[in-house]
Design a protein around this motif. Structure first.
Motif, PDB file in Angstrom:
ATOM      1  N   ALA A 194      -6.407   9.360  10.514  1.00 16.11           N
ATOM      2  CA  ALA A 194      -5.659   9.929   9.306  1.00 16.11           C
ATOM      3  C   ALA A 194      -4.119   9.530   9.665  1.00 16.11           C
ATOM      4  O   ALA A 194      -3.532   9.089   8.561  1.00 16.11           O
ATOM      5  N   ALA A 195      -3.715  10.048  10.564  1.00 15.30           N
ATOM      6  CA  ALA A 195      -2.327  10.222  10.966  1.00 15.30           C
ATOM      7  C   ALA A 195      -1.764   8.552  11.023  1.00 15.30           C
ATOM      8  O   ALA A 195      -0.741   8.147  10.918  1.00 15.30           O
ATOM      9  N   LEU A 196      -2.572   7.712  11.967  1.00 19.43           N
ATOM     10  CA  LEU A 196      -2.293   6.504  12.352  1.00 19.43           C
ATOM     11  C   LEU A 196      -2.490   5.349  11.099  1.00 19.43           C
ATOM     12  O   LEU A 196      -1.593   4.495  10.915  1.00 19.43           O
ATOM     13  N   PHE A 197      -3.504   5.499  10.311  1.00 21.05           N
ATOM     14  CA  PHE A 197      -3.909   4.556   9.448  1.00 21.05           C
ATOM     15  C   PHE A 197      -3.589   4.736   7.924  1.00 21.05           C
ATOM     16  O   PHE A 197      -3.701   3.664   7.074  1.00 21.05           O
ATOM     17  N   THR A 198      -3.593   5.876   7.590  1.00 27.69           N
ATOM     18  CA  THR A 198      -3.218   6.036   5.953  1.00 27.69           C
ATOM     19  C   THR A 198      -2.043   5.415   5.494  1.00 27.69           C
ATOM     20  O   THR A 198      -2.019   4.838   4.388  1.00 27.69           O
ATOM     21  N   GLY A 199      -0.822   5.651   6.195  1.00 29.00           N
ATOM     22  CA  GLY A 199       0.361   5.015   5.724  1.00 29.00           C
ATOM     23  C   GLY A 199       0.054   3.514   5.365  1.00 29.00           C
ATOM     24  O   GLY A 199       0.585   2.878   4.712  1.00 29.00           O
ATOM     25  N   ALA A 200      -0.521   3.030   6.490  1.00 24.96           N
ATOM     26  CA  ALA A 200      -0.493   1.475   6.544  1.00 24.96           C
ATOM     27  C   ALA A 200      -1.809   1.030   5.358  1.00 24.96           C
ATOM     28  O   ALA A 200      -1.176  -0.084   4.515  1.00 24.96           O
ATOM     29  N   LEU A 201      -2.707   1.695   4.988  1.00 22.28           N
ATOM     30  CA  LEU A 201      -3.514   1.667   3.895  1.00 22.28           C
ATOM     31  C   LEU A 201      -2.784   1.767   2.649  1.00 22.28           C
ATOM     32  O   LEU A 201      -2.856   0.996   1.601  1.00 22.28           O
ATOM     33  N   VAL A 202      -2.060   2.834   2.366  1.00 19.10           N
ATOM     34  CA  VAL A 202      -1.194   3.125   1.518  1.00 19.10           C
ATOM     35  C   VAL A 202      -0.100   1.737   0.896  1.00 19.10           C
ATOM     36  O   VAL A 202      -0.287   1.123  -0.217  1.00 19.10           O
ATOM     37  N   GLY A 203       0.272   1.506   2.017  1.00 16.17           N
ATOM     38  CA  GLY A 203       1.247  -0.133   1.811  1.00 16.17           C
ATOM     39  C   GLY A 203       0.311  -1.263   1.446  1.00 16.17           C
ATOM     40  O   GLY A 203       1.088  -1.850   0.581  1.00 16.17           O
ATOM     41  N   LEU A 204      -0.818  -1.290   1.806  1.00 17.36           N
ATOM     42  CA  LEU A 204      -1.676  -2.222   1.158  1.00 17.36           C
ATOM     43  C   LEU A 204      -2.159  -2.164  -0.297  1.00 17.36           C
ATOM     44  O   LEU A 204      -2.309  -3.127  -0.995  1.00 17.36           O
ATOM     45  N   MET A 205      -2.417  -0.965  -0.505  1.00 21.14           N
ATOM     46  CA  MET A 205      -2.657  -0.639  -2.071  1.00 21.14           C
ATOM     47  C   MET A 205      -1.724  -0.435  -2.872  1.00 21.14           C
ATOM     48  O   MET A 205      -1.753  -0.698  -4.179  1.00 21.14           O
ATOM     49  N   ASN A 206      -0.248  -0.174  -2.504  1.00 19.12           N
ATOM     50  CA  ASN A 206       0.571   0.387  -3.322  1.00 19.12           C
ATOM     51  C   ASN A 206       0.902  -0.766  -4.488  1.00 19.12           C
ATOM     52  O   ASN A 206       1.232  -0.232  -5.744  1.00 19.12           O
ATOM     53  N   LYS A 207       1.050  -1.938  -4.246  1.00 17.47           N
ATOM     54  CA  LYS A 207       1.634  -2.840  -5.273  1.00 17.47           C
ATOM     55  C   LYS A 207       0.832  -2.973  -6.379  1.00 17.47           C
ATOM     56  O   LYS A 207       1.266  -2.854  -7.491  1.00 17.47           O
ATOM     57  N   ARG A 208      -0.610  -3.104  -6.239  1.00 16.00           N
ATOM     58  CA  ARG A 208      -1.449  -3.293  -7.331  1.00 16.00           C
ATOM     59  C   ARG A 208      -1.610  -1.833  -7.872  1.00 16.00           C
ATOM     60  O   ARG A 208      -1.925  -2.091  -9.046  1.00 16.00           O
ATOM     61  N   VAL A 209      -1.739  -0.724  -7.249  1.00 15.84           N
ATOM     62  CA  VAL A 209      -1.775   0.656  -7.776  1.00 15.84           C
ATOM     63  C   VAL A 209      -0.722   0.942  -8.728  1.00 15.84           C
ATOM     64  O   VAL A 209      -0.926   1.116 -10.036  1.00 15.84           O
ATOM     65  N   GLU A 210       0.580   0.424  -8.286  1.00 17.64           N
ATOM     66  CA  GLU A 210       1.795   0.875  -9.046  1.00 17.64           C
ATOM     67  C   GLU A 210       1.624  -0.150 -10.426  1.00 17.64           C
ATOM     68  O   GLU A 210       2.137   0.458 -11.455  1.00 17.64           O
TER      69      GLU A 210
END
Length: 223
Positions: A194-210
């Motif tokens: 969770a510590a290692l991968f959550t941030g990277a996944l958020v980065g991948l999702m952010n543009k579309r979700v925003e």
């Protein structure tokens, strides 16, 4: 920002918190560790499951993080900080309700537990992306880190990493103190993942979700 848009953004934020509660509940079912910010709460809950709920502990922890912002903000401590408290209560309530609803979810075998954990991390990243895209208010954990980073004139990412490592370390020490040994089913590979991968996944999702959130809250007009 109009009142209608403001209400919409807070509504989206609440949806994000509900999804976050689902993520926390799913990860706890995997029994491989929880996300760093809730790891201490999870240790205590696993030791005293009948005495205090996981959601209640999360609320207490978030309340502490909100109050901890005051010494740094002082006169700047305003309603956007205070509103984090009732929002934290909503998150905590949802964690307990969803956990109760997922009583049937008991993955058998290490492989099933890993899959459950990964699903929880993906859901967690999605929930964070929603709450960030809402642009309403920050979660207590992120808000505290942001305040601390500003006070120390350090990058948010650096302070966030230090914060997460510190919390995980405390959780491990507490696990040893309460259980007599480091329990990897409480603070384990799931916590690290969770510590290692959550941030990277958020980065991948952010543009579309925003983009989706902006369309919802601005009537189709992307800012």
């Amino acid at each position: 920002m109009s009142k209608k848009e403001t209400l919409c953004r807070y509504g989206v934020f609440l949806v994000g918190l509900a999804v976050m509660a689902l993520a926390v509940a799913v990860m706890s079912k995997a029994a491989l560790g929880i996300s760093p910010v809730q790891s201490v709460c999870y240790v205590i809950h696993r030791k005293f499951p009948e005495k205090i709920t996981f959601g209640t502990l999360i609320f207490i922890w978030n309340f502490i993080l909100v109050i901890a912002q005051f010494p740094f903000l002082k006169k700047s401590f305003g309603w956007k900080n205070i509103v984090q408290i009732p929002l934290s209560f909503f998150l905590s309530f949802m964690v307990d309700m969803i956990s109760y609803g997922l009583v049937w979810l008991e993955p058998k075998g290490y492989g099933a537990r890993v899959i459950t954990m990964l699903c929880g991390i993906v859901i967690l990243a999605f929930s964070i992306s929603i709450t960030v895209s809402a642009k309403a208010v920050m979660n207590p954990g992120e808000a505290f880190v942001a305040v601390l980073a500003k006070a120390l004139s350090q990058p948010f990412g650096k302070i966030k990493a230090i914060f997460d490592i510190s919390i995980i370390s405390v959780a491990i020490i507490l696990t040893v103190a309460l259980f007599g040994q480091w329990r990897t089913d409480i603070v384990g590979v799931g916590t690290l993942a969770a510590a290692l991968f959550t941030g990277a996944l958020v980065g991948l999702m952010n543009k579309r979700v925003e983009c989706a959130v902006e369309k919802i809250c601005t009537g189709g007009k992307v800012k």
